[in-house]
Every structure is written in structure tokens, then in C-alpha cells.
Design an enzyme around this catalytic site. Sequence first.
Site, short mmCIF file in Angstrom:
data_model
loop_
_atom_site.label_atom_id
_atom_site.label_comp_id
_atom_site.label_asym_id
_atom_site.label_seq_id
_atom_site.Cartn_x
_atom_site.Cartn_y
_atom_site.Cartn_z
N HIS A 190 31.03 34.56 44.15
CA HIS A 190 29.90 35.12 43.40
C HIS A 190 30.13 34.89 41.91
O HIS A 190 31.20 35.21 41.39
CB HIS A 190 29.78 36.62 43.65
CG HIS A 190 29.23 36.97 45.00
ND1 HIS A 190 29.78 37.96 45.81
CD2 HIS A 190 28.17 36.48 45.69
CE1 HIS A 190 29.08 38.07 46.93
NE2 HIS A 190 28.10 37.18 46.88
N TYR A 233 35.51 37.56 41.71
CA TYR A 233 36.76 37.55 42.50
C TYR A 233 36.49 37.64 44.01
O TYR A 233 37.34 38.09 44.76
CB TYR A 233 37.69 38.70 42.07
CG TYR A 233 37.91 38.79 40.59
CD1 TYR A 233 38.79 37.94 39.94
CD2 TYR A 233 37.22 39.73 39.81
CE1 TYR A 233 38.99 38.01 38.57
CE2 TYR A 233 37.40 39.81 38.44
CZ TYR A 233 38.29 38.94 37.82
OH TYR A 233 38.47 39.02 36.47
N HIS A 234 35.34 37.15 44.45
CA HIS A 234 34.98 37.21 45.87
C HIS A 234 35.12 35.81 46.49
O HIS A 234 34.14 35.13 46.75
CB HIS A 234 33.54 37.72 46.01
CG HIS A 234 33.32 39.07 45.44
ND1 HIS A 234 32.06 39.56 45.12
CD2 HIS A 234 34.19 40.07 45.13
CE1 HIS A 234 32.18 40.78 44.64
NE2 HIS A 234 33.45 41.11 44.63
N LEU A 235 36.32 35.40 46.72
CA LEU A 235 36.61 34.03 47.14
C LEU A 235 36.63 33.94 48.67
O LEU A 235 37.33 34.71 49.33
CB LEU A 235 37.97 33.58 46.59
CG LEU A 235 38.28 33.93 45.14
CD1 LEU A 235 39.63 33.35 44.74
CD2 LEU A 235 37.18 33.47 44.20
#
Length: 543
Positions: free
Chosen positions: A297, A472-474
Site C-alpha cells: 500500500h 509497510y504492508h508487504l
Amino acid sequence: MDDEFDYVIVGCGAAGSLLAARLSEDSAVRVCVLEAGPKDRNPFIHIPAGFIKTLKDPSVTWQFRTAPTERTGGRPIATVQGRTLGGSSSVNGMIYNRGQPGDLDSWAQRGNRGWGYADSLPYYRRTERRLGYGEADKRGREQGIPVTDMDWINPLSEAFIAACEGAGIPRNPDYNSGDQAGVGYFQRAILNGKRVSAYRAFLHGALARPNLELRTEARANAILMEGKRAIGVTYQRKQGGPSTTVRARREVILCGGTVNTARLLQVSGIGPAPLLQSLGVEVKHELRGVGENFRDHYASRVVWRAKPGVTTLNELAKGLRLGGQVARWGMGQPSILATAPSHVYVFWKSFEGLDQPDLQCVFTPGSYKEGQVYVLDDYPGVTAGAWQHRPESTGWVRAKSRNVFEDPEIQPNYLKDENDRRVHLGGIRLIRRLLARPEMAPFLEMETLPGLDAQSDDELLDFAYRNGSTTYHLIGTARMGPATDPTAVVDDRLRVHGMEGLRVVDASIMPSMTSANTYATTLMIAEKASDFIRGRALESEAA
């Protein structure tokens, strides 16, 4: 003789902590967990507001940076991940957010049996202990992560919620109920003023079991194989140091996260043949999807200066006022030290006419200096951010060498997809409209970022390119899919295609992005995987 266990789990983050606790419930098996980072003794891990410190601390984080791209203004983006017990759950924003039922239904529609929302809901419930409002058949109450409501409320947050309601966005009593649309306060993994990581919630108490061993400062550098079967892992304590081997009688389970799982597979000889050959790695099992399908994101944030006399986090986090907040926290009273970085959520639509929200927006009664990570402004201010739920822009994670102490290349290709840019623009325009509403007028003075000079699509996109950042939504680098999909890495039981004794259990298996922060779904994945591995009937099948 090398150490031998039934299961070797690589990574003690959200998934690894939960999975190790569940597998070790069976006293007939031995479980070893390898964590590359140290124990969670850093005091800032346990103070919720301490994320400002830990995100910059390489002793407890992987300080990854993306490759510069055209649509980040040529900037690399810091995309930090946790490297300690609890992994990113020890350094993240503590938000608990499941997303929309359609996210998981789309996974099932891609050929992943048993991954629809109805199939997965029992596992969401098993991973949480909801302390607050929630329907009994949708929320868990008995075990897992404590999920609590915001208790420190700022008048600016109330005004922002009123502005949303004035714009026709309804207040939602529980966005984790399966009906996401609306506005309200975030639910978070904080209890009694302290962060509760996945390690603390699941694994810490289980370490007394004699069949469970945890090794910290153990960086996995290779998966050992006999033919197409994984039989163990080697790890190093420090760069250039000797390798230690742990063998797995049953399975090696990768829980290292989207970046580290892909890299470990690649340096072990599992991945796209051209990449492995360029690294000088023997191709032991070609899987072209390893490291591909990377998504994240990408958020843009709008900042307003508050009027003189308005109290925001910027003032409360300094001087004597900070001392007062510390005292309140020490006495167990609501305090800025025990809040998540985002206070208010808005799940809404970039354009009217959509059936479901395609945006997540956040509001914080505080603001950070332009271009500086979590450094508060010198004047009172507020921030609202927005990002697209389901980005279609994809990138990759590729090892640069065989050395696992060298960070891999992370190419996110943020906003490459034309529709991603369109939705992102809709998000920026939405939060600008909300901040400019009459309900905010008594509190706010002027927009400082991007500023009123930016009005056209091109100007706002230029702002997004120069100022946007990761959330930080990997996900996605070991994507789940049927064997007929040439880019899938694991099957719907999370077993690596074409391999035996090797499974992946972390956010890298997500076939597509959820309309949410990824933490809650990662816990669900690990909970479900524990039933796969133990041979238990799935809850949805047993019902």
C-alpha cells in the site's frame, strides 16, 4: 550430530510465533524456531508510542529500502520490517484490521480451496481476544491478541468523525464485522497501556514446554535439501561466522516475511532460473514466481496547521506536557504513550457509485515534518492519509547475492498501474474535502501539505510521487495458487509446489492485497496453517 526436530520454523514474527505455539501443543513433536533478531528486551517495543524509536533502530528492525522509481520522484523508500521476537508485530502500528469478505472470496475464486471468507472467519476468531463491542459469531473472545478500543480521545478526532458524518460517511460500530464501510476509531493490539505482540500473546508462555526451542540471533542462510525434499536449515550468528545446521524430520516452515522468505528461497536454489544463475546459485528447483507479485500500500498524507491554542500531539509530546503524559501512562490512565499512530479510520470510495470502499483513510491529531520520519512539527497540526485498498501495481524482491547479510533488491513499482493512480487521486481529494469541512473550521487554520497551489491531477500526482510512502504492508512474493498457475509458489495448503517438507506461512503467500492492514490476516493464515500441518479438520469443514 546436528540438532534434529520435527519442525524447523524460520522467523518468529506474527506467523512464526503463533504457529510455533500451536504446533508445540502436541508433546509428541519437537519444534525449533529460528529468529534472526534479538530478544524483545528493548523497552520501546512495549510502549506503544515507542514505534517512533524502534522503526529507526537497526538492532530490532530490517532497515530495507526500495529501489528508486519514477513515481517516487527518484526516491528510495524505507520499508522497515521487524527483526526481533514478534517481528513486525513488535514495531508496527498495532492496528487490527481484517478487511472485506470479498478479499478472501477472491482468493478462493482463484482456485485456492477453503480460503473464502466463511472458511477463514473461524480462524480470525481464534486469533483474537476482542475486548469491546462485536457480534459473538464474528469476533473472538477467548484467546489470542487482545483487541481493544482507543481510550485516549482528542477533540480533533471527534471533529474529524463529525466531518465524515457530515459528508455522508456513516459511523461504523465495528469495521471488523464483515461490513467495513464507515468511520470510527481504530481497534488495536494494546492492553493496559502496553503493546501486545504476537510473540507475547502466543509464544512467550509456551516456551516452558520441553519440546519447544527458540534460538535468537540466528539468521537462516540456506534450506538444506535432498532432491526435492527440504530436510533442514543452516544459520549464522554473524556475517562471516560459522554455519549451524538444524534438521527437520517433517517440515521446514518459512515464516520470515515477504522479503526474507523470497530471498531465502532464492539463495537456496528455489526460484526463477535466470535470477539464480546470475547469482551463481545452483538451480535446485525452478519456480518462476518466487520473489514476484510483490505489492504494498502506497499512502499520501495531507497536513493542516491547527489554530493557535489548539492542542495536538505535537505539543503533548514535548517538555512538561510530555512528562504529564508519561505520568498518566505510569498510573494506567489514557495517555498519548498508549495510542496507535493512526487514531481514526475511514473506509470509503474514491468515486461515487462503487459497491464497496476502495480506500483506507486515516486521521491523526498530530503532524510530522515534511520529509522526516516521525519527527513532529514545531507547530500544532493534524494529518490525514489515504491509500488504495487493492493496488494492481506489482514489483519484485530479488536477492543481489548469495549473502543473506546483503539486502535484496525491492522494486515496488508504486502507482505504475493507471487505475492505481486514478484511485490514489480520489483518495487525496477525499481527505482534502473532509479536512476542509465546516466541522473542522474551529480547529484548523490552513493546509500546509501539499498546499492549496496543488489542484490539478498532475500537481497532486507530483505531490504523491515526491511525498508518498509505504504503509509497510508487504505481500505476495510466494503467492498461493493452483499448480496450473505458472507463477504460483505454494498450493492451498501452503506447500511449496514441487517440493516435499517445505511450507510457507506468512504474508508472502497472499495472492492479492487485502483491503486492510496485513497483520490480522497474517495471524489468520498461521492459525489455519496449524490445522493443515497437524492434520486437523478445518473448522469450516467440521461445522
